[in-house]
Design a protein around this motif. Structure first.
Motif, PDB file in Angstrom:
ATOM      1  N   ARG A  87       0.843  -1.208   0.000  1.00 41.82           N
ATOM      2  CA  ARG A  87       0.000   0.000   0.000  1.00 41.82           C
ATOM      3  C   ARG A  87       0.874   1.253   0.000  1.00 41.82           C
ATOM      4  N   GLU A  88       0.683   2.101  -1.011  1.00 39.22           N
ATOM      5  CA  GLU A  88       1.439   3.349  -1.117  1.00 39.22           C
ATOM      6  C   GLU A  88       0.508   4.535  -0.871  1.00 39.22           C
ATOM      7  N   ILE A  89       1.006   5.516  -0.113  1.00 35.95           N
ATOM      8  CA  ILE A  89       0.239   6.735   0.109  1.00 35.95           C
ATOM      9  C   ILE A  89       1.169   7.940  -0.023  1.00 35.95           C
ATOM     10  N   ALA A  90       0.570   9.103  -0.155  1.00 33.33           N
ATOM     11  CA  ALA A  90       1.312  10.357  -0.110  1.00 33.33           C
ATOM     12  C   ALA A  90       1.107  10.985   1.262  1.00 33.33           C
ATOM     13  N   LEU A  91       2.047  11.810   1.674  1.00 35.72           N
ATOM     14  CA  LEU A  91       1.969  12.463   2.988  1.00 35.72           C
ATOM     15  C   LEU A  91       2.099  13.966   2.818  1.00 35.72           C
ATOM     16  N   TYR A  92       1.140  14.695   3.395  1.00 35.58           N
ATOM     17  CA  TYR A  92       1.178  16.159   3.399  1.00 35.58           C
ATOM     18  C   TYR A  92       1.339  16.633   4.839  1.00 35.58           C
ATOM     19  N   ILE A  93       2.240  17.594   5.057  1.00 34.52           N
ATOM     20  CA  ILE A  93       2.443  18.193   6.386  1.00 34.52           C
ATOM     21  C   ILE A  93       2.215  19.688   6.270  1.00 34.52           C
ATOM     22  N   HIS A  94       1.233  20.191   7.017  1.00 39.75           N
ATOM     23  CA  HIS A  94       0.932  21.624   6.958  1.00 39.75           C
ATOM     24  C   HIS A  94       1.751  22.378   8.007  1.00 39.75           C
ATOM     25  N   VAL A  95       2.519  23.364   7.542  1.00 41.50           N
ATOM     26  CA  VAL A  95       3.320  24.234   8.417  1.00 41.50           C
ATOM     27  C   VAL A  95       2.672  25.617   8.380  1.00 41.50           C
ATOM     28  N   PRO A  96       1.941  26.017   9.420  1.00 42.48           N
ATOM     29  CA  PRO A  96       1.037  27.167   9.312  1.00 42.48           C
ATOM     30  C   PRO A  96       1.636  28.514   9.700  1.00 42.48           C
ATOM     31  N   PHE A  97       2.936  28.687   9.528  1.00 39.54           N
ATOM     32  CA  PHE A  97       3.562  29.941   9.971  1.00 39.54           C
ATOM     33  C   PHE A  97       4.088  30.734   8.781  1.00 39.54           C
ATOM     34  N   CYS A  98       3.861  32.035   8.832  1.00 41.58           N
ATOM     35  CA  CYS A  98       4.318  32.948   7.780  1.00 41.58           C
ATOM     36  C   CYS A  98       4.883  34.215   8.416  1.00 41.58           C
ATOM     37  N   TYR A 143      -4.627  37.977   0.131  1.00 38.10           N
ATOM     38  CA  TYR A 143      -5.547  37.141  -0.639  1.00 38.10           C
ATOM     39  C   TYR A 143      -5.665  35.729  -0.074  1.00 38.10           C
ATOM     40  N   CYS A 144      -4.875  35.405   0.930  1.00 38.46           N
ATOM     41  CA  CYS A 144      -4.721  34.012   1.377  1.00 38.46           C
ATOM     42  C   CYS A 144      -5.824  33.598   2.348  1.00 38.46           C
ATOM     43  N   ASP A 145      -6.451  32.441   2.058  1.00 36.49           N
ATOM     44  CA  ASP A 145      -7.433  31.899   3.000  1.00 36.49           C
ATOM     45  C   ASP A 145      -6.993  30.561   3.589  1.00 36.49           C
ATOM     46  N   PHE A 146      -5.699  30.223   3.420  1.00 34.88           N
ATOM     47  CA  PHE A 146      -5.159  29.044   4.101  1.00 34.88           C
ATOM     48  C   PHE A 146      -4.987  29.354   5.584  1.00 34.88           C
ATOM     49  N   VAL A 147      -4.996  28.317   6.388  1.00 31.81           N
ATOM     50  CA  VAL A 147      -4.791  28.496   7.819  1.00 31.81           C
ATOM     51  C   VAL A 147      -3.316  28.808   8.075  1.00 31.81           C
ATOM     52  N   SER A 148      -3.041  30.011   8.557  1.00 31.84           N
ATOM     53  CA  SER A 148      -1.656  30.407   8.837  1.00 31.84           C
ATOM     54  C   SER A 148      -1.627  31.417   9.970  1.00 31.84           C
ATOM     55  N   TYR A 149      -0.458  31.509  10.614  1.00 31.73           N
ATOM     56  CA  TYR A 149      -0.281  32.361  11.785  1.00 31.73           C
ATOM     57  C   TYR A 149       1.051  33.099  11.675  1.00 31.73           C
ATOM     58  N   PRO A 150       1.151  34.259  12.332  1.00 30.06           N
ATOM     59  CA  PRO A 150       2.411  35.024  12.274  1.00 30.06           C
ATOM     60  C   PRO A 150       3.557  34.241  12.904  1.00 30.06           C
ATOM     61  N   TYR A 151       4.710  34.295  12.264  1.00 27.63           N
ATOM     62  CA  TYR A 151       5.921  33.658  12.776  1.00 27.63           C
ATOM     63  C   TYR A 151       6.594  34.657  13.720  1.00 27.63           C
ATOM     64  N   LEU A 152       6.412  34.456  15.019  1.00 31.76           N
ATOM     65  CA  LEU A 152       6.887  35.430  15.998  1.00 31.76           C
ATOM     66  C   LEU A 152       8.204  35.029  16.651  1.00 31.76           C
ATOM     67  N   GLN A 153       8.393  33.733  16.900  1.00 24.46           N
ATOM     68  CA  GLN A 153       9.655  33.278  17.464  1.00 24.46           C
ATOM     69  C   GLN A 153       9.912  31.835  17.023  1.00 24.46           C
ATOM     70  N   PRO A 154      11.199  31.435  16.950  1.00 30.61           N
ATOM     71  CA  PRO A 154      11.543  30.083  16.486  1.00 30.61           C
ATOM     72  C   PRO A 154      10.868  28.975  17.303  1.00 30.61           C
ATOM     73  N   GLU A 155      10.606  29.242  18.576  1.00 31.23           N
ATOM     74  CA  GLU A 155      10.009  28.217  19.434  1.00 31.23           C
ATOM     75  C   GLU A 155       8.640  27.767  18.924  1.00 31.23           C
ATOM     76  N   SER A 156       7.941  28.658  18.235  1.00 29.80           N
ATOM     77  CA  SER A 156       6.605  28.289  17.760  1.00 29.80           C
ATOM     78  C   SER A 156       6.687  27.121  16.778  1.00 29.80           C
ATOM     79  N   ILE A 157       7.720  27.098  15.947  1.00 28.84           N
ATOM     80  CA  ILE A 157       7.867  26.007  14.980  1.00 28.84           C
ATOM     81  C   ILE A 157       8.329  24.726  15.667  1.00 28.84           C
TER      82      ILE A 157
END
Length: 382
Positions: free
Chosen positions: A2-13, A19-33
């Motif tokens: 069985r083969e699958i693909a994997l997507y990982i959402h990284v929500p920091f910008c 124009y963006c309606d993706f789920v994202s949050y401000p990148y304020l400090q490295p610890e958040s990631i």
């Protein structure tokens, strides 16, 4: 196997585009990631158990966002090692990281390549400052050129992509021609083309309502799309999906999984999965997502078990997006004859209007059909 693909959402910008309606949050400090990837690790353990994924093979891994290029090579390395401990990797695995100018340099490019990342997808949108400013991008034209020059100079990525956007206020044919000149100067193996689409939640929606006359309009967008296809064809690009073009052999394997209606697992806030015929979606806010994981719960909050009619319609729509089209024989092998015959009548109607054509048992959108594809898809869903 069985083969699958994997997507990982990284929500920091660095900042939210207008124009963006993706789920994202401000990148304020490295610890958040780093904190977020700890939660991703917990989700991986939960989902592997709940969805019985212990023996699957990963054919592609896609870090999307947000801005995944904000992730440090150290964190990325640890997570890839974790994935190797939990899954088998296909010998031809495609590992993509989305990147924005200003968050990636030659050193980080080299480090990502060393970790096994073999594809970069760069969000450019425009090579012109006034459009970048209007869209709310956090970089300017100079940084775009610097990144593309560094990427090419390293020689480490044969497989990479970038995207451009059309249908912007005050955008003229001359403006778009400049964008295409830059594209052809860099010759990316893969290219994505999107028209500006604004959901009700984004800041630019208010601007659109107040200044609708400033936007080019559908006829202009259609002419730009047709012209762009013609130019790209001359330079060896093939449109393999409505919005995506590639030189032979550089089609995005991960996205082909979606369009071929194959299985994929999505990790992270708001991510979607399709496993065992069930569509699933994770919690759509970071706080809700983290709370569920910390309580040892699956972050999946919605599940949609499709009936045969829904599955058939979805498979047809996804296939029609691609140059492969809908294969008649496959439909009859997979779905009841009565359901397939009903949909074939629709396809024949579309063909009479020259929106699709049949070739060697496959139904494929014509150039005319790509311009009204969403309308056709709505009819198939009915």
């Amino acid at each position: 196997m069985r083969e699958i693909a994997l997507y990982i959402h990284v929500p920091f910008c660095i900042q939210k585009c207008r124009y963006c309606d993706f789920v994202s949050y401000p990148y304020l400090q490295p610890e958040s990631i780093s904190d977020y990837f700890k939660v991703l690790t917990q989700e991986l353990q939960i989902r592997t158990e709940n969805d019985k994924l212990q023996n699957v093979v990963l054919k592609s891994i896609y870090f999307g966002g947000g801005t995944p290029s904000l992730v440090s090579p150290e964190i990325l390395n640890d997570f890839l090692l974790l994935l190797r401990q939990n899954f088998r990797f296909s010998e031809s695995i495609e590992i993509t990281v989305e990147a924005n100018p200003g968050t990636l340099n030659s050193e980080k490019i080299r480090e990502f390549a060393h970790l096994g990342v073999n594809r970069l997808s760069i969000g450019i949108q425009s090579f012109q400052n006034r459009f970048l400013s209007f869209l709310g991008r956090a970089y300017r034209e100079k940084e775009v050129h610097n990144l593309l020059t560094e990427l090419i100079d390293t020689g480490l990525f044969l497989n990479w992509s970038f995207d451009l956007m059309y249908g912007l206020p005050f955008q003229t044919f001359s403006d778009w021609k400049k964008e295409m000149e830059h594209l052809l100067m860099y010759q990316p193996p893969h290219f994505s083309l999107y028209n500006l689409t604004l959901s009700h939640q984004v800041p630019l929606r208010i601007f659109l309502k107040k200044h609708f006359a400033l936007f080019p309009g559908q006829d202009w967008e259609a002419s730009i799309y047709r012209w762009t296809q013609q130019i790209l064809r001359k330079y060896g690009y093939r449109r393999y999906e409505i919005s995506n073009f590639a030189k032979p052999g550089y089609e995005c394997l991960h996205n082909l999984t979606y369009w071929r209606n194959q299985e994929y697992l999505g990790l992270g806030v708001s991510s979607s999965s399709y496993l065992g015929g069930i569509r699933m979606r994770n919690a759509s806010t970071l706080s809700h997502y983290q709370k569920r994981i910390k309580n040892c719960q699956s972050p999946v909050v919605t599940k949609d078990i499709l009936n045969l009619k829904q599955k058939l319609a979805e498979e047809m729509i996804l296939a029609l997006r691609t140059s492969e089209g809908v294969e008649t024989e496959k439909l009859f092998k997979t779905y009841p004859e009565s359901l397939v015959q009903e949909k074939l009548i629709q396809l024949e109607d579309f063909a009479q209007s020259h929106f699709i054509h049949e070739r060697e048992g496959r139904w494929i959108l014509t150039s005319r059909g790509t311009l009204i594809a969403n309308q056709l898809f709505l009819e198939i869903l009915d």
